[in-house]
Design a protein around this motif. Structure first.
Motif, PDB file in Angstrom:
ATOM      1  N   HIS A  91      28.911 -45.255   3.634  1.00 31.93           N
ATOM      2  CA  HIS A  91      30.207 -44.575   3.737  1.00 31.93           C
ATOM      3  C   HIS A  91      30.070 -43.059   3.879  1.00 31.93           C
ATOM      4  O   HIS A  91      30.981 -42.322   3.517  1.00 31.93           O
ATOM      5  CB  HIS A  91      31.107 -44.890   2.535  1.00 31.93           C
ATOM      6  CG  HIS A  91      31.302 -46.345   2.301  1.00 31.93           C
ATOM      7  ND1 HIS A  91      32.103 -47.135   3.086  1.00 31.93           N
ATOM      8  CD2 HIS A  91      30.777 -47.171   1.367  1.00 31.93           C
ATOM      9  CE1 HIS A  91      32.081 -48.372   2.644  1.00 31.93           C
ATOM     10  NE2 HIS A  91      31.280 -48.429   1.607  1.00 31.93           N
ATOM     11  N   GLN A  92      28.942 -42.590   4.401  1.00 34.16           N
ATOM     12  CA  GLN A  92      28.751 -41.148   4.524  1.00 34.16           C
ATOM     13  C   GLN A  92      29.764 -40.514   5.470  1.00 34.16           C
ATOM     14  O   GLN A  92      30.246 -39.409   5.213  1.00 34.16           O
ATOM     15  CB  GLN A  92      27.328 -40.840   4.983  1.00 34.16           C
ATOM     16  CG  GLN A  92      26.305 -41.091   3.906  1.00 34.16           C
ATOM     17  CD  GLN A  92      24.901 -40.737   4.355  1.00 34.16           C
ATOM     18  OE1 GLN A  92      24.659 -40.406   5.509  1.00 34.16           O
ATOM     19  NE2 GLN A  92      23.959 -40.818   3.440  1.00 34.16           N
ATOM     20  N   LEU A  93      30.093 -41.210   6.546  1.00 36.21           N
ATOM     21  CA  LEU A  93      31.044 -40.643   7.498  1.00 36.21           C
ATOM     22  C   LEU A  93      32.436 -40.524   6.888  1.00 36.21           C
ATOM     23  O   LEU A  93      33.080 -39.478   7.007  1.00 36.21           O
ATOM     24  CB  LEU A  93      31.099 -41.483   8.783  1.00 36.21           C
ATOM     25  CG  LEU A  93      32.073 -40.981   9.842  1.00 36.21           C
ATOM     26  CD1 LEU A  93      31.772 -39.544  10.233  1.00 36.21           C
ATOM     27  CD2 LEU A  93      32.018 -41.882  11.064  1.00 36.21           C
ATOM     28  N   ILE A  94      32.889 -41.539   6.228  1.00 36.20           N
ATOM     29  CA  ILE A  94      34.233 -41.471   5.631  1.00 36.20           C
ATOM     30  C   ILE A  94      34.250 -40.477   4.461  1.00 36.20           C
ATOM     31  O   ILE A  94      35.261 -39.804   4.237  1.00 36.20           O
ATOM     32  CB  ILE A  94      34.760 -42.871   5.234  1.00 36.20           C
ATOM     33  CG1 ILE A  94      36.290 -42.846   5.140  1.00 36.20           C
ATOM     34  CG2 ILE A  94      34.169 -43.359   3.952  1.00 36.20           C
ATOM     35  CD1 ILE A  94      36.998 -42.554   6.415  1.00 36.20           C
ATOM     36  N   ASP A  95      33.142 -40.339   3.751  1.00 36.22           N
ATOM     37  CA  ASP A  95      33.058 -39.311   2.706  1.00 36.22           C
ATOM     38  C   ASP A  95      33.177 -37.917   3.314  1.00 36.22           C
ATOM     39  O   ASP A  95      33.847 -37.044   2.776  1.00 36.22           O
ATOM     40  CB  ASP A  95      31.759 -39.439   1.917  1.00 36.22           C
ATOM     41  CG  ASP A  95      31.707 -40.695   1.060  1.00 36.22           C
ATOM     42  OD1 ASP A  95      32.773 -41.317   0.830  1.00 36.22           O
ATOM     43  OD2 ASP A  95      30.590 -41.069   0.634  1.00 36.22           O
ATOM     44  N   TYR A 120      41.871 -29.699  10.829  1.00 30.17           N
ATOM     45  CA  TYR A 120      41.954 -28.690   9.778  1.00 30.17           C
ATOM     46  C   TYR A 120      40.789 -27.698   9.837  1.00 30.17           C
ATOM     47  O   TYR A 120      40.267 -27.262   8.821  1.00 30.17           O
ATOM     48  CB  TYR A 120      42.039 -29.341   8.391  1.00 30.17           C
ATOM     49  CG  TYR A 120      43.203 -30.307   8.274  1.00 30.17           C
ATOM     50  CD1 TYR A 120      44.507 -29.836   8.270  1.00 30.17           C
ATOM     51  CD2 TYR A 120      42.975 -31.672   8.197  1.00 30.17           C
ATOM     52  CE1 TYR A 120      45.575 -30.718   8.187  1.00 30.17           C
ATOM     53  CE2 TYR A 120      44.036 -32.562   8.107  1.00 30.17           C
ATOM     54  CZ  TYR A 120      45.335 -32.074   8.104  1.00 30.17           C
ATOM     55  OH  TYR A 120      46.385 -32.947   8.016  1.00 30.17           O
ATOM     56  N   GLY A 121      40.381 -27.377  11.052  1.00 30.41           N
ATOM     57  CA  GLY A 121      39.343 -26.374  11.248  1.00 30.41           C
ATOM     58  C   GLY A 121      37.916 -26.832  11.018  1.00 30.41           C
ATOM     59  O   GLY A 121      36.998 -26.025  11.054  1.00 30.41           O
ATOM     60  N   SER A 122      37.700 -28.126  10.802  1.00 30.31           N
ATOM     61  CA  SER A 122      36.345 -28.644  10.589  1.00 30.31           C
ATOM     62  C   SER A 122      36.064 -29.775  11.572  1.00 30.31           C
ATOM     63  O   SER A 122      36.957 -30.575  11.874  1.00 30.31           O
ATOM     64  CB  SER A 122      36.189 -29.177   9.165  1.00 30.31           C
ATOM     65  OG  SER A 122      36.357 -28.143   8.229  1.00 30.31           O
ATOM     66  N   VAL A 123      34.835 -29.842  12.030  1.00 25.92           N
ATOM     67  CA  VAL A 123      34.430 -30.905  12.945  1.00 25.92           C
ATOM     68  C   VAL A 123      34.386 -32.217  12.167  1.00 25.92           C
ATOM     69  O   VAL A 123      33.773 -32.299  11.098  1.00 25.92           O
ATOM     70  CB  VAL A 123      33.064 -30.596  13.592  1.00 25.92           C
ATOM     71  CG1 VAL A 123      32.619 -31.733  14.480  1.00 25.92           C
ATOM     72  CG2 VAL A 123      33.150 -29.303  14.385  1.00 25.92           C
ATOM     73  N   LEU A 124      35.052 -33.235  12.700  1.00 25.65           N
ATOM     74  CA  LEU A 124      35.199 -34.500  11.988  1.00 25.65           C
ATOM     75  C   LEU A 124      33.900 -35.307  11.925  1.00 25.65           C
ATOM     76  O   LEU A 124      33.597 -35.926  10.906  1.00 25.65           O
ATOM     77  CB  LEU A 124      36.294 -35.337  12.647  1.00 25.65           C
ATOM     78  CG  LEU A 124      36.675 -36.635  11.963  1.00 25.65           C
ATOM     79  CD1 LEU A 124      37.145 -36.382  10.536  1.00 25.65           C
ATOM     80  CD2 LEU A 124      37.750 -37.351  12.752  1.00 25.65           C
ATOM     81  N   TYR A 125      33.123 -35.292  13.011  1.00 25.55           N
ATOM     82  CA  TYR A 125      31.891 -36.088  13.056  1.00 25.55           C
ATOM     83  C   TYR A 125      30.667 -35.188  12.946  1.00 25.55           C
ATOM     84  O   TYR A 125      30.528 -34.238  13.714  1.00 25.55           O
ATOM     85  CB  TYR A 125      31.812 -36.890  14.359  1.00 25.55           C
ATOM     86  CG  TYR A 125      32.896 -37.937  14.457  1.00 25.55           C
ATOM     87  CD1 TYR A 125      32.749 -39.174  13.840  1.00 25.55           C
ATOM     88  CD2 TYR A 125      34.078 -37.689  15.138  1.00 25.55           C
ATOM     89  CE1 TYR A 125      33.740 -40.135  13.906  1.00 25.55           C
ATOM     90  CE2 TYR A 125      35.077 -38.645  15.218  1.00 25.55           C
ATOM     91  CZ  TYR A 125      34.901 -39.863  14.589  1.00 25.55           C
ATOM     92  OH  TYR A 125      35.884 -40.810  14.655  1.00 25.55           O
TER      93      TYR A 125
END
Length: 141
Positions: free
Chosen positions: A33-37, A107-112
């Protein structure tokens, strides 16, 4: 083995490479779950909750598109003109998809994290080799 067959065999290697993105997303979704975290850390300060179905769904969609274009390109690689067009199209679609993963932001942050974009680019290695093989075949005529 003829150049067209060699190019097709090389292009076929891109198909399982395209599946790596979906496999990695599945492993992450089922275990770490690293991506969803990571996504939750972006959304939480804004009072929002990350939706796993959307976050992972985008990765599965990118993988499905990649699998489709590379399978089509590998099948088209039998014929030089059509093969070069199909392989070039697959290359452009793959680069565009990876750029999306590298740049999609909330929100100003890269999602992936960058690793997901890099995984999306892996099919380019055998795909570029197949394109060169078909292009060489044409210059030898």
């Amino acid at each position: 083995m003829t150049t067209a067959r060699t190019a097709r065999a090389t292009a076929l290697i891109a198909v399982p490479c395209a599946a790596l993105l979906a496999a990695a997303a599945g492993v992450d979704q089922a275990s770490t779950h690293q991506l969803i975290d990571h996504a939750s850390a972006i959304y939480a300060p804004n009072g929002k909750t990350a939706a796993p179905a959307i976050v992972y769904g985008i990765l599965y969609a990118v993988a499905a598109v990649s699998l489709t274009v590379w399978t089509t390109a590998a099948l088209a690689a039998r014929r030089r003109g059509l093969g070069i067009v199909a392989l070039t199209t697959a290359t452009v679609v793959t680069i565009a998809s990876a750029l999306g993963l590298f740049t999609v932001a909330e929100y100003g942050s890269v999602l992936y994290p960058p690793v997901w974009g890099l995984l999306a680019l892996i099919p380019l290695i055998p795909g570029a080799a197949a394109t060169v093989q078909l292009a060489r075949r044409g210059s030898a005529l």
